[in-house]
Enzyme design. Structure first.
Site, PDB file in Angstrom:
ATOM      1  N   ASP A 127     -10.610   7.855   3.847  1.00 36.30           N
ATOM      2  CA  ASP A 127     -10.030   7.030   2.789  1.00 36.30           C
ATOM      3  C   ASP A 127     -10.840   5.742   2.623  1.00 36.30           C
ATOM      4  O   ASP A 127     -10.292   4.634   2.574  1.00 36.30           O
ATOM      5  CB  ASP A 127      -8.572   6.705   3.099  1.00 36.30           C
ATOM      6  CG  ASP A 127      -7.790   6.274   1.854  1.00 36.30           C
ATOM      7  OD1 ASP A 127      -8.274   6.538   0.735  1.00 36.30           O
ATOM      8  OD2 ASP A 127      -6.707   5.695   2.002  1.00 36.30           O
ATOM      9  N   LYS A 168       2.290  -4.362   8.914  1.00 35.02           N
ATOM     10  CA  LYS A 168       2.466  -3.320   7.907  1.00 35.02           C
ATOM     11  C   LYS A 168       3.724  -2.530   8.224  1.00 35.02           C
ATOM     12  O   LYS A 168       3.831  -1.910   9.273  1.00 35.02           O
ATOM     13  CB  LYS A 168       1.236  -2.405   7.862  1.00 35.02           C
ATOM     14  CG  LYS A 168       1.294  -1.362   6.760  1.00 35.02           C
ATOM     15  CD  LYS A 168      -0.082  -0.809   6.415  1.00 35.02           C
ATOM     16  CE  LYS A 168      -0.717  -0.036   7.542  1.00 35.02           C
ATOM     17  NZ  LYS A 168      -1.962   0.634   7.112  1.00 35.02           N
ATOM     18  N   GLY A 216       0.815  -1.201   0.000  1.00 33.90           N
ATOM     19  CA  GLY A 216       0.000   0.000   0.000  1.00 33.90           C
ATOM     20  C   GLY A 216       0.845   1.245   0.000  1.00 33.90           C
ATOM     21  O   GLY A 216       2.075   1.192  -0.152  1.00 33.90           O
ATOM     22  N   GLY A 217       0.191   2.379   0.149  1.00 32.29           N
ATOM     23  CA  GLY A 217       0.910   3.639   0.143  1.00 32.29           C
ATOM     24  C   GLY A 217       1.886   3.769   1.291  1.00 32.29           C
ATOM     25  O   GLY A 217       2.924   4.423   1.177  1.00 32.29           O
ATOM     26  N   PHE A 218       1.599   3.104   2.422  1.00 35.11           N
ATOM     27  CA  PHE A 218       2.477   3.170   3.583  1.00 35.11           C
ATOM     28  C   PHE A 218       3.684   2.259   3.423  1.00 35.11           C
ATOM     29  O   PHE A 218       4.787   2.583   3.831  1.00 35.11           O
ATOM     30  CB  PHE A 218       1.678   2.791   4.837  1.00 35.11           C
ATOM     31  CG  PHE A 218       2.435   2.907   6.130  1.00 35.11           C
ATOM     32  CD1 PHE A 218       2.596   4.140   6.748  1.00 35.11           C
ATOM     33  CD2 PHE A 218       2.973   1.786   6.739  1.00 35.11           C
ATOM     34  CE1 PHE A 218       3.283   4.245   7.951  1.00 35.11           C
ATOM     35  CE2 PHE A 218       3.653   1.879   7.937  1.00 35.11           C
ATOM     36  CZ  PHE A 218       3.813   3.119   8.545  1.00 35.11           C
ATOM     37  N   GLY A 219       3.464   1.117   2.800  1.00 31.34           N
ATOM     38  CA  GLY A 219       4.545   0.158   2.623  1.00 31.34           C
ATOM     39  C   GLY A 219       4.002  -1.246   2.419  1.00 31.34           C
ATOM     40  O   GLY A 219       2.817  -1.452   2.166  1.00 31.34           O
TER      41      GLY A 219
END
Length: 868
Positions: A660, A564, A544-547
């Site tokens: 989101d 995550k 995802g966008g975080f990692g």
């Protein structure tokens, strides 16, 4: 005698020189010298296209003529740019090759032209084949018919930049697929053009100290855009015959900035570092900027969206020339590629040294499988920290190339056509098919061409209307072909320092540690590494966008968890990391993903959650290999997600706006219970004295509330809008945003509302669930989803109303007779007890978890609003 001999010798010398000149001229004009080839495949004589280029027959270059036959297309689509080379083809029934003599150690452009039409008695849908160029696999199981249908194009051009050939021979091999009965290969045109060596190395996005060598790789050109300008034909491109397209179709949303053209007095000054062949004058003479208002510019990203294939490295080339400003630090901006900072504080004048000097920058990014949609995002945002004179950004041109992988492969999968388009074409073919079999192909082709031509006309009209509305300051409620959404992947706040974790600054680390001590677990990095087998790639279950997200086993292997991990080399995500911990550690609900703990050692930012065995909702509707969910499953999952969101809005101590909501943030456990996840962007809502929260726009493309984007004013109705998109995804089984579809269908929100108003929404229902949805349930569900997407937040229902309507729709699906009693209860303002049980939600106050003892406790804030 000597004079006669001298005259005779001069005559022969002049003839030889003249003959040599004629040979050189003929060779270059024919396109078959050692520099380039321009070949019309299957043609018996040379021909000239609409640009005046001469195309020559291909027979002399065939290595195995016995396996091929020339053929002529039976129908000419009106959108073809020219009959040459598209109306003739070379058809291959077995593996066959072309052999071209080319200069050794020279990079080449290779362009392949395909027109998927009926040739002889061959069905265009049976053309499945592979194409290789020496050791590089360019295409595999390629279907020109499917690709043209998915892209709504009559013909296809594939362009490759081939690494220098050492042997001096270029072999292009066509191989029909063995996986399809009756498969054959074909090609209409081949161009081989010698090109200058314009690739060296590219900076790896996210790793500014690492460069990717490009000169030894082959590339496929995916996009070549004249940003802010118009279409540039091959004849206007520095002798390299490249085509440059308008960037408008790839812009994200209505925040398209403004376009401008250089004054006639501005002279583009090419240099040895940026020679003229890098990009033509027309590219550098136009630009797209963000606009004149600095406040508006600071609150949005100028963004482009592109469809790509996963598991490849991409080279993104930016072309700049600032012909509007001429001093350093007047316009400074950040460049983002897929939510990562590619270049901070870009200053075109500082790079180029003068106003009229062009400059280009190459960046590399790897897109791995499981990263979500197969899309690449490019965004620009003013560098506020540099305090430039103008808060603005500029771009003149953009090119995106796909690099071959370690196996020399460039082939990607065929695109997936819209199911609605497939259905429409099939119905049209069935309706208008003549009785005579010989003309079937012509009639179907004529229908397809007519539909395509009409779509183009409609798209142009909608685009003109959209631009006129923007210019007049008005907004059309129908007919929008690009959505009014903002950017999230290229966030405007991406430069937060890592020093806010791991005790490297005061306050934050101790705060998280104390929070963990009371409400969630603090893992050591050793525990995390042991759980994930030292972050082994085999444990990755998502990105995802975080990692990356890993599956891990903790407590001696007895408990499965999802771990995550933020990208350790990125300086992004600190705020999201803190927000996730602060939000989820205070919330417990059956339909919210539970945070178990976190780790913040050695600069790591790691979050540990309950493991959701069935992944995301999106994986079970599309973008995955899982069996499609039944309608009842989808409806129950939507109800569960709505319960979680309703709890956030009304059941916690303060209103919490998720910000989101999307199908990838709705997870499913082993019993298919839906749980809302990813609270990194969540925001505490307004208090009683406020109507909204003013904040920088964040969210995800395709789901973002247009009113929130325009006003930067966040309310819980923004979540309602996003959830409305999720509802239509569940009903239609397609992504929220799909740029590969016709322009009016790109945004699911816009297209579904349009279809619902026209009364033909049932035509775009997911074929997997057609026949499963009762008419009463369908009407209630579609009406609820459509109301969620109202332009104004005040016109949207609350999440509680959405939840009630969904439960009512489930009753209509399962037992229509009982639905009347449920409706009567609703009229009497009795809250259905089935919505909220005593085990549904808990909230944390003062560091202790408080369980709701009242089954209707989610409405307690309405009775006693002091909590807000």
């Amino acid at each position: 005698m000597k004079d006669e001999l001298r005259s005779h010798l001069w005559f022969h010398l002049v003839c030889i020189c003249l003959a040599s000149s004629i040979i050189r001229i003929l060779g270059k004009s024919s396109g078959i010298d050692s520099e380039s080839y321009v070949i019309a495949c299957g043609s018996s004589s040379r021909g000239t296209d609409s640009d005046g280029r001469v195309w020559w027959p291909d027979s002399k270059f065939l290595a195995s003529p016995a396996n091929s036959v020339p053929a002529a297309a039976q129908f000419q689509d009106p959108s073809l740019p020219s009959t040459v080379p598209y109306m003739s083809a070379r058809v291959f029934t077995a593996q066959s090759s072309y052999k071209f003599s080319v200069p050794s150690r020279t990079r080449l452009w290779l362009r392949l032209h395909f027109y998927p039409s009926a040739y002889s008695d061959l069905d265009p849908s049976n053309a499945y084949f592979a194409v290789t160029a020496n050791e590089f696999a360019l295409m595999n199981n390629f279907s020109a018919s499917i690709t043209a249908q998915a892209l709504t194009q009559a013909y296809i051009i594939r362009e490759f930049s081939l690494t220098p050939v050492g042997s001096g021979d270029l072999n292009i091999t066509f191989t029909p697929s063995t996986a399809h009965d009756g498969a054959y290969a074909f090609v209409n045109g081949i161009e081989i053009i010698r090109m200058p060596d314009m690739f060296e190395q590219a900076t790896m996005v996210g790793f500014s100290d690492q460069a990717v060598p490009v000169d030894g790789s082959s590339l496929q050109t995916l996009y070549r855009l004249n940003v802010g300008g118009q279409y540039i034909p091959p004849t206007n491109d520095s002798g390299l015959t490249r085509t440059w397209y308008d960037d408008t179709p790839y812009l994200f949303g209505a925040a398209a900035g403004v376009t401008s053209a250089a004054d006639k007095n501005v002279r583009v000054q090419y240099s040895p570092d940026v020679p003229e062949y890098i990009a033509p004058l027309d590219v550098y003479s136009t630009a797209r900027t963000m606009g004149p208002d600095p406040k508006v510019n600071q609150n949005y990203n100028l963004t482009w969206v592109f469809q790509i294939d996963v598991n490849f490295t991409y080279i993104v080339r930016f072309h700049f020339l600032d012909f509007l400003l001429g001093k350093v630090n007047q316009r400074v901006f950040d460049i983002f590629v897929n939510n990562q900072t590619a270049q901070a504080s870009a200053d075109v004048i500082a790079w180029s040294g003068s106003e009229g000097a062009p400059v280009y920058k190459d960046f590399a990014t790897y897109v791995s499988n499981g990263a979500g949609d197969e899309q690449l995002w490019v965004a620009l945002h003013p560098s506020v920290s540099m305090k430039p004179e103008y808060y603005d950004a500029i771009l003149n041109g953009l090119e995106i190339f796909k690099m071959n992988d370690s196996n020399g492969n460039l082939a990607g999968p065929n695109p997936v056509p819209s199911q609605m388009l497939v259905h429409a074409e099939a119905e049209a073919a069935k309706k208008f098919a003549p009785s005579g079999p010989s003309s079937t192909g012509q009639v179907i082709g004529g229908i397809a061409g007519g539909v395509l031509g009409f779509a183009i006309v409609v798209s142009v009209c909608l685009f003109v209307r959209h631009r006129r509305n923007e210019a007049n300051g008005t907004e059309s409620r129908v007919g929008k072909w690009l959505p009014l959404y903002g950017s999230s992947r290229a966030s405007t706040t991406t430069t937060t320092s890592k020093s806010t974790i791991s005790g490297k600054s005061s306050g934050t680390s101790s705060h998280l540690s104390s929070l963990a001590g009371g409400l969630c677990r603090h893992f050591s990095l050793f525990e995390i590494k042991h759980a994930t087998k030292n972050f082994d790639e085999s444990q990755v279950i998502g990105v995802g966008g975080f990692g990356k997200v890993y599956k891990g086993m903790i407590d001696g292997g007895s408990t499965a968890v999802a771990i995550k991990r933020s990208n350790p080399s990125s300086e992004q995500g600190v705020h999201e990391f803190q927000t996730e911990i602060e939000m989820l550690s205070k919330l417990r609900h059956k339909h919210l993903v539970s945070l178990i703990g976190f780790c913040e050692e050695d600069g790591e930012m790691i979050l540990v959650y309950d493991y959701m065995a069935n992944g995301t909702l999106r994986e079970h509707m599309y973008k995955g290999n899982n069996p499609p969910l039944s309608w009842k499953q989808r409806l129950e999952i939507c109800i569960g997600a709505a319960r979680g969101l309703h709890y956030l809005h009304t059941g916690a101590k303060y209103t919490i706006i998720h910000r989101d909501v999307k199908t990838t943030n709705i997870l499913l456990d082993e019993r298919w219970v839906a749980k809302v996840s990813d609270f990194g962007l969540s925001k505490t809502g307004p208090n009683l004295n406020q109507t909204h929260v003013s904040t920088v726009v964040k969210g995800s493309f395709g789901y973002l509330d247009p009113e929130y984007f325009r006003r930067q004013q966040l309310t819980e109705k923004s979540d309602v809008y996003s959830f409305g998109v999720v509802l239509f995804e569940a009903l239609c089984g397609r992504p929220a945003l799909n740029p590969s579809l016709p322009k009016e269908q790109v945004s699911l929100a816009d297209w579904a509302r349009h279809c619902h108003r026209k009364g033909n929404l049932e035509h775009i229902i997911d074929p997997h669930i057609k026949g499963q949805v009762s008419s009463e349930c369908y009407r209630k569900f579609a009406e609820t989803a459509e109301k969620c997407l109202a332009d104004r937040g005040l016109d949207r229902p609350s999440m509680g109303d959405v939840l009630w309507n969904l439960e009512f729709a489930l009753q209509l699906q399962e037992n229509p007779d009982d639905a009347a009693d449920l409706a009567a209860e609703r009229e009497g303002h009795d809250v259905p007890r089935s919505m909220f049980g005593t085990d549904e939600g808990t909230a944390v106050s003062g560091g202790e978890i408080q369980h709701d003892s009242n089954p209707n406790a989610v409405f307690s804030q309405l009775v006693n609003p002091s909590g807000r």
